[in-house]
Write an enzyme that holds these catalytic residues in place. Structure first.
Site, PDB file in Angstrom:
ATOM      1  N   LYS A  63       1.056  -1.579   0.420  1.00 19.38           N
ATOM      2  CA  LYS A  63      -0.229   0.099  -0.145  1.00 19.38           C
ATOM      3  C   LYS A  63       0.870   1.196   0.086  1.00 19.38           C
ATOM      4  O   LYS A  63       1.980   1.162   0.478  1.00 19.38           O
ATOM      5  CB  LYS A  63      -0.673   0.315   1.059  1.00 19.38           C
ATOM      6  CG  LYS A  63      -2.053  -1.060   1.288  1.00 19.38           C
ATOM      7  CD  LYS A  63      -2.486  -1.143   2.818  1.00 19.38           C
ATOM      8  CE  LYS A  63      -3.596  -2.018   2.688  1.00 19.38           C
ATOM      9  NZ  LYS A  63      -4.554  -1.540   2.103  1.00 19.38           N
ATOM     10  N   ARG A  91      -9.848 -11.888   2.553  1.00 21.03           N
ATOM     11  CA  ARG A  91     -11.063 -13.224   2.826  1.00 21.03           C
ATOM     12  C   ARG A  91      -9.949 -14.355   2.827  1.00 21.03           C
ATOM     13  O   ARG A  91     -10.344 -15.692   3.109  1.00 21.03           O
ATOM     14  CB  ARG A  91     -11.385 -12.834   1.769  1.00 21.03           C
ATOM     15  CG  ARG A  91     -10.570 -12.664   0.284  1.00 21.03           C
ATOM     16  CD  ARG A  91     -11.502 -11.520  -0.550  1.00 21.03           C
ATOM     17  NE  ARG A  91     -11.231 -10.272  -0.585  1.00 21.03           N
ATOM     18  CZ  ARG A  91     -11.609  -9.717  -1.581  1.00 21.03           C
ATOM     19  NH1 ARG A  91     -11.695  -9.986  -2.879  1.00 21.03           N
ATOM     20  NH2 ARG A  91     -11.545  -8.193  -1.768  1.00 21.03           N
TER      21      ARG A  91
HETATM   22  N1  BES Z   1      -7.781  -3.981   5.018  1.00 16.30           N
HETATM   23  C1  BES Z   1      -8.204  -3.726   3.878  1.00 16.30           C
HETATM   24  C2  BES Z   1      -9.491  -2.624   3.342  1.00 16.30           C
HETATM   25  C3  BES Z   1      -9.418  -1.169   4.316  1.00 16.30           C
HETATM   26  C4  BES Z   1      -9.667  -0.311   3.677  1.00 16.30           C
HETATM   27  C5  BES Z   1     -10.084  -1.467   5.939  1.00 16.30           C
HETATM   28  C6  BES Z   1      -9.563   0.816   4.122  1.00 16.30           C
HETATM   29  C7  BES Z   1     -10.147  -0.076   7.114  1.00 16.30           C
HETATM   30  C8  BES Z   1      -9.568   0.711   5.836  1.00 16.30           C
HETATM   31  C9  BES Z   1      -7.744  -4.790   2.564  1.00 16.30           C
HETATM   32  O1  BES Z   1      -6.981  -5.626   3.514  1.00 16.30           O
HETATM   33  C10 BES Z   1      -8.048  -4.419   1.693  1.00 16.30           C
HETATM   34  O2  BES Z   1      -7.033  -3.979   1.122  1.00 16.30           O
HETATM   35  N2  BES Z   1      -8.885  -4.643   0.510  1.00 16.30           N
HETATM   36  C11 BES Z   1      -8.583  -4.793  -0.646  1.00 16.30           C
HETATM   37  C12 BES Z   1      -8.893  -5.423  -1.489  1.00 16.30           C
HETATM   38  C13 BES Z   1      -8.681  -5.529  -2.552  1.00 16.30           C
HETATM   39  C14 BES Z   1      -7.540  -4.990  -3.499  1.00 16.30           C
HETATM   40  C15 BES Z   1      -9.417  -6.332  -3.670  1.00 16.30           C
HETATM   41  C16 BES Z   1      -9.571  -3.203  -1.250  1.00 16.30           C
HETATM   42  O3  BES Z   1     -10.576  -3.148  -0.993  1.00 16.30           O
HETATM   43  O4  BES Z   1      -8.876  -2.441  -1.752  1.00 16.30           O
HETATM   44 ZN    ZN Z   2      -4.828  -5.515   2.324  1.00 12.41          ZN
END
Ligand code: BES
Ligand code: ZN
Ligand code: ZN
Length: 468
Positions: A249, A323
């Site tokens: 990230k 997931r």
């Molecule tokens: N932990 C994050 C989601 C999240 C974002 C939680 C902001 C709390 C605040 C999760 O693991 C993630 O990174 N999700 C991605 C998935 C995508 C790469 C398919 C997302 O939602 O963009």
């Molecule tokens: Zn993530």
């Protein structure tokens, strides 16, 4: 915080400050009428008036608006704001509002608001002053409801502490230790699977995601037996830090990712609350805990992982790790034969785009369960909104090499993709999924919480379980 109940008149209570909620259309108490009139206080919603020396001590009047429009949620929020405002006064008496039903529900809402509102996380700084003890001025029959509200709010605050603790301190092992300590204190059973057991048991998702960190993953299981022979499974995402893995990230996107275990903390806290309250229905809380970091041993795009139930996933995005760990945890949980399973996870940005930071997204395959959770959330001021578990989008997570892939490629609707992925691991057990990515952690303070972890979900789940 110490909470007691008194049915004496407010003005006879020994406290450093008084809190009086007031409706626009109901009379203020006699002793306050003159002060409120001269300050032109009309009790509009979200207004407050602090009168410094009324009856020799400060009195804080909280506007609630019209009595027909305000409910227990308004009272809870007002109580929380009041204890925060009065942090310099160690003991505070909080009344109910004239014109509002004076029953147990109102008194419990005030007590819950006070315990939630007094919460702070000071980290390594010396603790700031806070209200230490409150007296709720309400009917004697509210005693049990107040006790339940206080226990629930204490469990919420416990989960908030975990969510606010820096990831450098709250590793998967440390989370397991916190769960173990709390469970021992309240008589729950704990089982913690370390790397060796995870390998032996075929938990390829947890091992894959956790593989990039020097702090190895855990699977935490906390059990409260209950008294009626029924068991509900609660599964919570326990990513103690989500850097995104090799698909790292940005600095900004990573800033608050210590909060990525808030679903796990919520489920542990709910199990502990269930035990402390002695609820009839038993609970098994299962938390897959891991750090999602990039390194030479990290899982890679293109990897195919085999999960606990024999199904597999193709890793197309290492940042969709929640997931992947939940897959193993759900499979583990349904093996224990619960009558239903609920998971909570800070899973997708998509749910934040759709619903913002005050509404939890809910998806599931059992109408009664989903509707029950939505209705319960509304009652306790934790709104949730159902998103469709639209099976047409299953094609977006189809994989040529595994049961499913872990992102939806260039397709949108990721909250739905994530839920469809999870459903593969729920067996035949009725299931609902709470996507709390927006609601678990706030950068700004709200009425019931300071900035940081909110402890979302626990109050809804405890109330839901207590009615089963
Ligand atoms: N932990 C994050 C989601 C999240 C974002 C939680 C902001 C709390 C605040 C999760 O693991 C993630 O990174 N999700 C991605 C998935 C995508 C790469 C398919 C997302 O939602 O963009
Ligand atoms: Zn993530
Ligand atoms: Zn995550």
């Amino acid at each position: 915080m110490d909470v007691s109940l008194s049915s004496l008149p407010m003005t006879d209570i020994d406290a450093d400050a008084l809190v009086v909620p007031v409706h626009t259309d109901a009379p203020a108490p006699d002793w306050a009428a003159e002060a409120l009139a001269s300050a032109r206080f009309t009790a509009e919603p979200d207004t407050e008036l602090l009168v410094p020396g009324l009856l020799d001590r400060p009195a804080l009047f909280m506007g609630l608006g019209r009595s027909t429009e305000a409910d227990a949620n308004a009272l809870r929020r007002a109580a929380a704001r009041a204890v925060r405002r009065l942090a310099d006064f160690p003991t505070v008496a909080l009344g109910l509002a004239e014109g509002h039903p004076q029953g147990s529900e109102a008194a419990a809402a005030v007590a819950e608001g006070a315990v939630l509102g007094a919460y702070r996380y000071d980290g390594l700084r010396p603790p700031k002053p806070a209200v230490r003890s409150v007296t709720v001025v309400g009917p004697t029959e509210a005693k049990d409801a107040i006790r339940a509200a206080v226990i629930t709010a204490e469990c919420v605050n416990w989960a908030r502490d975990l969510g606010n603790t820096p990831a450098g301190r709250l590793t998967p092992a440390a989370l397991a230790q916190e769960a173990t300590t709390a469970a021992a204190e309240h008589g729950l059973k704990v089982r913690v699977l370390t790397k060796k057991a995870l390998r032996a048991g075929g938990y390829g998702g947890i091992l894959g995601v956790g593989g990039g960190s020097d702090n190895p993953p855990r699977l935490i299981e906390v059990r409260y037996a209950g008294t009626n022979g029924r068991t509900v499974g609660l599964v919570g995402k326990g990513i103690t830090f989500d850097a995104g893995g090799l698909g790292i990230k940005s600095g900004h996107g990573m800033a608050d990712m210590r909060s990525d275990m808030c679903g796990g903390a919520a489920m542990l806290a709910t199990a502990i609350a269930a035990a402390r309250l002695g609820l009839p229905t038993g609970v098994v809380a299962v938390v897959p805990a891991a750090e999602n970091l990039p390194s030479g041993s990290a899982y890679k795009p293109g990897d195919v992982l085999k999960h606990r139930n024999g199904k597999s996933s193709e890793i197309t995005d290492t940042d969709a790790e929640g997931r992947v760990v939940l897959a193993d945890a759900l499979a583990h949980t349904v093996e224990l034969d619960p009558e239903l399973v609920i998971d909570a996870a800070t899973l997708t940005y998509a749910v934040m785009h759709a619903l913002g930071d005050e509404i939890t997204g809910i998806l599931g395959n059992d109408r009664e369960l989903v509707a029950g959770l939505v209705a319960t959330g509304e009652e306790c001021g934790e709104p949730a909104w159902e998103l469709p578990l639209y099976r047409g989008y299953a094609r977006n997570i189809a994989s040529p090499v595994a049961t499913v892939r872990n992102d939806g490629g260039s397709e949108h609707a990721d909250a739905i993709h994530a839920a469809l992925f999870l459903e593969e691991f729920t067996g035949d057990v009725p299931w609902a999924h709470l996507d709390i990515a927006g609601t678990a952690f706030h950068t700004k303070s709200g009425d019931l919480h300071p900035a940081g972890a909110t402890g979302t979900g626990i109050r809804t789940l405890v109330r839901y379980l207590s009615r089963l």
